[in-house]
Motif scaffolding. Sequence first.
Motif, short mmCIF file in Angstrom:
data_model
loop_
_atom_site.label_atom_id
_atom_site.label_comp_id
_atom_site.label_asym_id
_atom_site.label_seq_id
_atom_site.Cartn_x
_atom_site.Cartn_y
_atom_site.Cartn_z
N ARG A 165 19.86 38.07 44.31
CA ARG A 165 21.23 38.60 44.25
C ARG A 165 22.22 37.73 44.99
O ARG A 165 23.40 37.96 44.95
CB ARG A 165 21.26 39.99 44.89
N LEU A 177 28.50 42.88 44.79
CA LEU A 177 27.67 43.66 43.89
C LEU A 177 28.30 43.69 42.51
O LEU A 177 29.46 43.32 42.34
CB LEU A 177 27.56 45.09 44.42
N ASN A 178 27.55 44.18 41.55
CA ASN A 178 28.06 44.24 40.19
C ASN A 178 28.89 45.50 39.94
O ASN A 178 29.17 45.84 38.81
CB ASN A 178 26.91 44.20 39.19
N TYR A 179 29.19 46.24 40.97
CA TYR A 179 30.09 47.37 40.80
C TYR A 179 31.04 47.38 41.99
O TYR A 179 30.78 46.77 43.02
CB TYR A 179 29.33 48.68 40.67
N HIS A 180 32.13 48.05 41.81
CA HIS A 180 33.20 47.97 42.79
C HIS A 180 33.16 49.18 43.71
O HIS A 180 32.95 50.30 43.25
CB HIS A 180 34.53 47.91 42.04
N MET A 204 42.27 41.50 38.89
CA MET A 204 41.62 41.51 37.57
C MET A 204 42.40 42.41 36.62
O MET A 204 42.56 42.09 35.43
CB MET A 204 40.19 42.01 37.70
N ILE A 248 37.90 46.43 31.63
CA ILE A 248 36.45 46.20 31.70
C ILE A 248 36.07 44.86 31.09
O ILE A 248 35.13 44.21 31.53
CB ILE A 248 35.70 47.37 31.03
N TYR A 277 36.47 42.49 33.86
CA TYR A 277 35.42 42.66 34.87
C TYR A 277 34.13 42.01 34.40
O TYR A 277 33.38 41.42 35.18
CB TYR A 277 35.13 44.15 35.13
N GLU A 278 33.85 42.13 33.09
CA GLU A 278 32.62 41.55 32.54
C GLU A 278 32.59 40.04 32.79
O GLU A 278 31.57 39.49 33.21
CB GLU A 278 32.55 41.80 31.03
N THR A 325 32.35 39.20 36.67
CA THR A 325 31.04 39.40 37.27
C THR A 325 30.02 38.40 36.74
O THR A 325 29.02 38.15 37.38
CB THR A 325 30.51 40.83 37.01
N PHE A 326 30.28 37.86 35.54
CA PHE A 326 29.31 36.95 34.95
C PHE A 326 29.30 35.62 35.69
O PHE A 326 28.25 35.06 35.97
CB PHE A 326 29.66 36.73 33.48
N ARG A 384 34.25 38.04 44.28
CA ARG A 384 34.86 39.37 44.24
C ARG A 384 34.92 40.00 45.63
O ARG A 384 35.19 41.19 45.76
CB ARG A 384 34.14 40.25 43.23
#
Lengths: 254, 739
Positions: free
Chosen positions: A25, A31-34, A92, A104, A107-108, A111-112, A118
């Motif tokens: 990670r 993280l992949n979520y906020h 964003m 979204i 965000y995709e 995060t990629f 972030r």
Amino acid sequence: MLARLAAVRLQEIRQVFRLAPQTSRSFSTALNYHIDTPDNNPDLPWEFSAANKEKVKEILSHYPSNYKQSAVIPLLDLAQQQQGGWLPVSAMNAVAKVIEVAPIRVYEVATFYSMFNRSPVGKYHLLVCGTTPCMIRGSRDIEDALLKHLGVKRNEVTKDGLFSVGEMECMGCCVNAPMITVADYSNGSEGYTYNYYEDVTPKRVIEIVEILRNGEKLPPGTQNSRRIKSGPEGGNTTLLSDPKPPPSRDLDAC
Amino acid sequence: MGLGLLPSRFSRIPANRLFLRSIVSNSHRQSPEAAAAAVPPPEPTPDLPPRTPVAGARVHFPNPDDAIEVFVDGYPVKIPKGFTVFQACEVAGVDIPRFCYHSRLSIAGNCRMCLVEVEKSPKPVASCAMPALPGMKIKTDTPLAKKAREGVMEFLLMNHPLDCPICDQGGECDLQDQSMAFGSDRGRFTEVKRSVVDKNLGPLVKTVMTRCIQCTRCVRFATEIAGVQDLGMLGRGSGEEIGTYVEKLMTSELSGNVIDICPVGALTSKPFAFKARNWELKGTESIDVTDAVGSNIRIDSRGPEVMRIIPRLNEDINEEWISDKTRFCYDGLKRQRLNDPMIRGSDGRFKAVSWHDALTVVAEIVHEVKPEEIVGIAGRLSDAESMIALKDFLNRMGSNNVWCEGNGPNPNADLRSGYIMNTGISSLEKADVFLLVGTQPRVEAAMVNARIRKTVRASNAKVGYVGPPADFNYDYEHLGTGPQTLLEIVEGRHPFFSTISNAKNPVIIVGAGLFEREDKDAVFSVVEAIAKKGNVVRPDWNGFNVLLHNAAQAAALDLGLVPESNQSIVTAKFVYLMGADDADLDKIPKDAFVVYQGHHGDRGVYRANVILPASAFSEKEGTYENTEGCTQQTLPAVPTVGDARDDWKIIRALSEVAGVRLPYDNFGAIRSRIRTVAPNLSSLDEREPATFGFSVKPESNQKMSSTPFKAAVENFYMTDSITRASKIMAQCSAQLLKK
């Protein structure tokens, strides 16, 4: 005796397993979520600065007007430079508004790509290449030296907010391995630089950090004074004479 | 290579070479020319038994010249150009395993489970994303294809938790079934499996994101069909996960469908969590009554309890989706039920009595009042049988003041084309312009809205809307809020008029909320004038539609449930409420005697003097007509509650006690009575189009008021007595409608 050895070995194996998910990670800064924090939540206002609004127009002009969403990566990059190296969720959202897509979808993308941070980074974000050639040439030691010198963990910002250390995948400098990259956010998006420092040693990176801390400029490229760019150390060893021209056909004879 | 060959091959290898790696290449890889020369002459087509397409799939050739022929496992099939390899296999009757592929969603091609071998292709190809080419030789059953699937399966199971025993998808899980059929019997992965944080998508969808295999079906469903861009694929590589990034509930009226399309147990039903296993459930094929669409559903029950409701495929009505109200209203069937006949005593409290006593009291009172003071109101969930029984009973008592709530004070039951969707739900896909008059299809009929959205997405159809500000999940033009805009359109002053008249297949949808307006006839005649001028109704196309709200409305108008006088409720002395909770109960005089026959203790009960408990739609056989005029029937899935009886049986019994015996004793007899009144209600599962258009309608001389149109449905989740009693629907209204 044998049983104790086996138990120790098992302990070691477990240790490795316990560490495994963390290392996978660690490329990304968040993280992949906020999670809402006081300095990063969707309610904070965020806008491109007046100078950057011109740049946004310029970037959008590269793409057909019905494919505005193609500009997502350059716009995120611009937003990241303006924000000082990282992308709060409201930035964003601002990009999503410019390119007229749902948030979204932005965000995709953000995060990629691991180069979009972030969570906050230092004014100088130091990225150590961790791919095989650099690793063989000692990039782990370089990272350890940096972390020890700055007294932080990976992706952590120093107390004065100047430095942070991250890891990167191959940046194509393998001939001058090991290398680090310095993303300089200290002058906003106008003075933003993204420089490679190659052939570094644990000692040299600490010198680089101190030079940056004093606000001095350092020419990018190889840190080995005996090399010119990616040429061999101590001058060329091959191709010493002018190359022979290729044999050409006698066209008149045809 | 069959497994049987393996031992013999190994036995030939000397023991010391067992651990040597060998690279094998066969001759045709080394020299393509030699391979081409060595190809044996084509064998005559083997005499294979004809196969039937998977799930009875029909192949439609839009242009017969574009048909191409491919070979699936040696069996030739004709398919139209543009089909994928996957579809060709389905036509040939080969069911290809799949996770990400869904026929109603765009193609993602990311699960790789549908790999097949194609001759002359060096690698197995993902059949769902590969267009079929003429003469392609597709092999679905070769060792290469099998090995590829096994490999994909092993990768998918690598990070999938082994929690099938506690997973709600267990027993109906695509991953479970396909790993049994195509997977290996063991894995080689010994590392630690990844884990993913669960997301909160609201009160309906439970997430266990560790089980997710990243097929992105839910992302595509939310983006393409539900029209809410909330879900996305975040991160990359092994850290990839489905989520909303910022904490956000899924505020779609179709969100429950992601439970069905999820091939694993990552998205499951929250209300159904840990309640039952799917193999213990009895499925009953029935019809939804919470709106006028009549979505086809399967009621899954265990013993006397409805456990869940899931959609049934019906291409003409609901495709394979249902709205959240349909899917999750079932817990309302267990709450606030009326289970005993009751009479309100002098102290204002209800006392349970026997059926005999209750019916005797009602029969006595009904004889004490004058015939014109008797009023009957059918509720929005009533079936055709009970409505004809109510009408017949009141007629025999001398009254003709019977109507169905929602049809307004002065309903038009003369012209069937004036109250049904003449275009038909599935034919909406052919439309290129929509004019929505006083209707918000997203809350009034979510499945019709999904159809409109599908059309807008597929053909960029234009949507014009006249009504109060509303939520749409597609692009629309807000033309105005009231009848004034309609006048502008009909006089050609509004630019939208030219859009309609230039359209090939224009559609006008009028909301049933207009039935309640005083100037209903005037509004309708303006809309009809637009239809006439815009050439909306032609011999080959009828684009004039009325979108009804309630399951009972169409059948009530077919059966002629029209009040003789629209003021009769004010002077009524005896009111028979058959499940009517949304009628003007305040207008009933204080001294009137009110009988409430129904299944829920809802608004009507507060005013009732006598309660007669009836069965709900899940407990009875009943005929319903949906908004497009298609007759369908519900079937009993669970036994009735307490002492409740079917609606028509109660009225039949009451008629006998009252001395006006109705002439039907069984379901067949009441059906034949319906056939004499409305023959279209006897042809089940068939859509009966209206015979006459509005051209034969007499002119109306009503004056149109300028009052803007009102929203007909305030709360999508709570529209009738069942949904108002439902706890899940209450949670939805509290959490999802929050602005």
